[in-house]
Design a protein around this motif. Structure first.
Motif, PDB file in Angstrom:
ATOM      1  N   LEU A 155      -0.112   5.045 -11.553  1.00 30.39           N
ATOM      2  CA  LEU A 155       1.125   4.661 -11.654  1.00 30.39           C
ATOM      3  C   LEU A 155       1.750   4.967 -13.122  1.00 30.39           C
ATOM      4  N   TYR A 212       7.175   3.843  -8.752  1.00 30.17           N
ATOM      5  CA  TYR A 212       6.748   2.204  -8.607  1.00 30.17           C
ATOM      6  C   TYR A 212       7.427   1.584  -7.332  1.00 30.17           C
ATOM      7  N   VAL A 251      -0.275  -5.189  -9.886  1.00 29.95           N
ATOM      8  CA  VAL A 251       0.733  -4.586 -10.702  1.00 29.95           C
ATOM      9  C   VAL A 251       1.320  -5.613 -11.832  1.00 29.95           C
TER      10      VAL A 251
END
Ligand code: GTR
Length: 327
Positions: free
Chosen positions: A106, A306, A320
């Motif tokens: 990410l 995301y 996350v």
């Protein structure tokens, strides 16, 4: 006929050694994409040497550098399935196979490299390692791969609009394709070995990588603007096939892990030196480097990347959040 005979003879030897309990020495093969002298190459050779020493020759490792055994996605499959035992892999192309490991892909997830290592050393690293192990790849130790930034032949990149319309090579992973699309560019997934030619002939306008790979591949010769976007900080693993690892005695497991950790310590030291050396080398050769003063527009553009990751993997939201909460 001959072949059948030798197969029979081999299985007889195997049966005998099983009966007598004699340990048969293992001969492993290892994959690495990088050239001679690259930190990872030196560290993998060190790993092979330490493995021999620490197991009293019970395990030997023959290293194949320079991607001679195939592309990275192919080698990852080989190590998963046991065609090869060992590989130094970037977690980028592992992500499509192990969704927890994809978290490192990410964009802007890590603040910097020390933050990445703090995450890997904690609960986050365990979640990533468990996800990889479940897919047949056991990470023995983590290597440093610095931060990746954009480079191209035409102009400095300071804002997402500079990427707009550009054809940019990415590693094989939908997150990277999404990242380029969100910046208005056209992603072009491609094997590492093909990028030099693609840049040279204009098949792509740009690519992204860390200083050492930008330099070692010669990409700087054909794409002379390096813009410090530092949009991805992706760790690398020294990985082993899960069956090869699980089949070892506890003593051998400890020896293999120790060798891997010592190899990673060396890699990280060499990495720090090479980042400096590579930067100096390309700047001396005329590369134009620019800092990206305002990264916020790049970061904001990544929201949909995301969202896509989290909607596909709702169970990974805590990972996350854990990364974001790690100082
Ligand atoms: C390098 C990395 C390689 C490979 C390459 C790429 O930084 O060390 O394993 O992933 O990037 O861009 O394909």
């Amino acid at each position: 006929m001959y072949r059948n005979f030798s197969k029979l003879a081999l299985s007889a030897v195997a049966a005998l050694s099983l009966l007598s309990g004699a340990a048969t020495a293992a001969e492993w093969r290892g994959w690495n994409i990088h050239v001679e002298g690259y930190p990872n190459t030196v560290a993998m050779d060190k790993f092979a040497e330490l493995l021999g020493e620490k197991t009293d020759g019970e395990i030997t490792l023959q290293m194949f550098h320079g991607g001679t055994l195939g592309s990275q996605p192919d080698a990852i499959e080989q190590v998963r399935l046991g065609g090869l035992e060992i590989g130094n892999f970037n977690l980028g192309p592992i992500g499509p196979i192990a969704s927890a490991a994809n978290v490192v892909s990410l964009p802007f997830i890590f603040k910097d490299v020390p933050h990445m290592f703090r995450v890997l050393e904690g609960e986050g690293g365990k979640m990533i390692a468990d996800g990889m192990t479940a897919k047949g790849l056991v990470p023995l130790a983590w290597y440093d791969a610095g931060a990746r930034s954009f480079y191209n032949a035409g102009k400095p990149i300071n804002a997402p609009t500079d990427v707009s319309g550009m054809k940019v090579r990415v590693m094989n992973n939908d997150l990277y394709s999404g990242m380029i699309s969100q910046l208005g560019g056209n992603p072009s997934p491609m094997a590492f070995a093909e990028v030099y030619q693609a840049l040279k002939t204009g098949v792509v306008d740009g690519a992204e990588n860390n200083w050492p790979s930008y330099e070692s591949t010669g990409h700087f010769e054909v794409a002379g603007y390096y813009s410090l976007s530092q949009h991805l900080i992706i760790p690398e693993c020294l990985c082993i096939n899960a069956d090869a690892y699980n089949g070892l005695s506890d003593e051998l497991k400890a020896a293999v892990t120790e060798a891997a950790i010592e190899s990673a310590e060396l890699q990280r030291e060499l990495w720090a030196e090479r980042e400096e050396a590579s930067r100096k080398k390309v700047e001396t050769a005329g590369v134009v480097t620019n800092e990206v003063a305002d990264k916020a527009p790049f970061q904001e553009a990544m929201m949909p990347v995301y969202e896509a990751y989290l909607s596909e993997n709702p169970d990974l939201r805590p990972l996350v959040e854990l990364i974001r909460a790690t100082d």
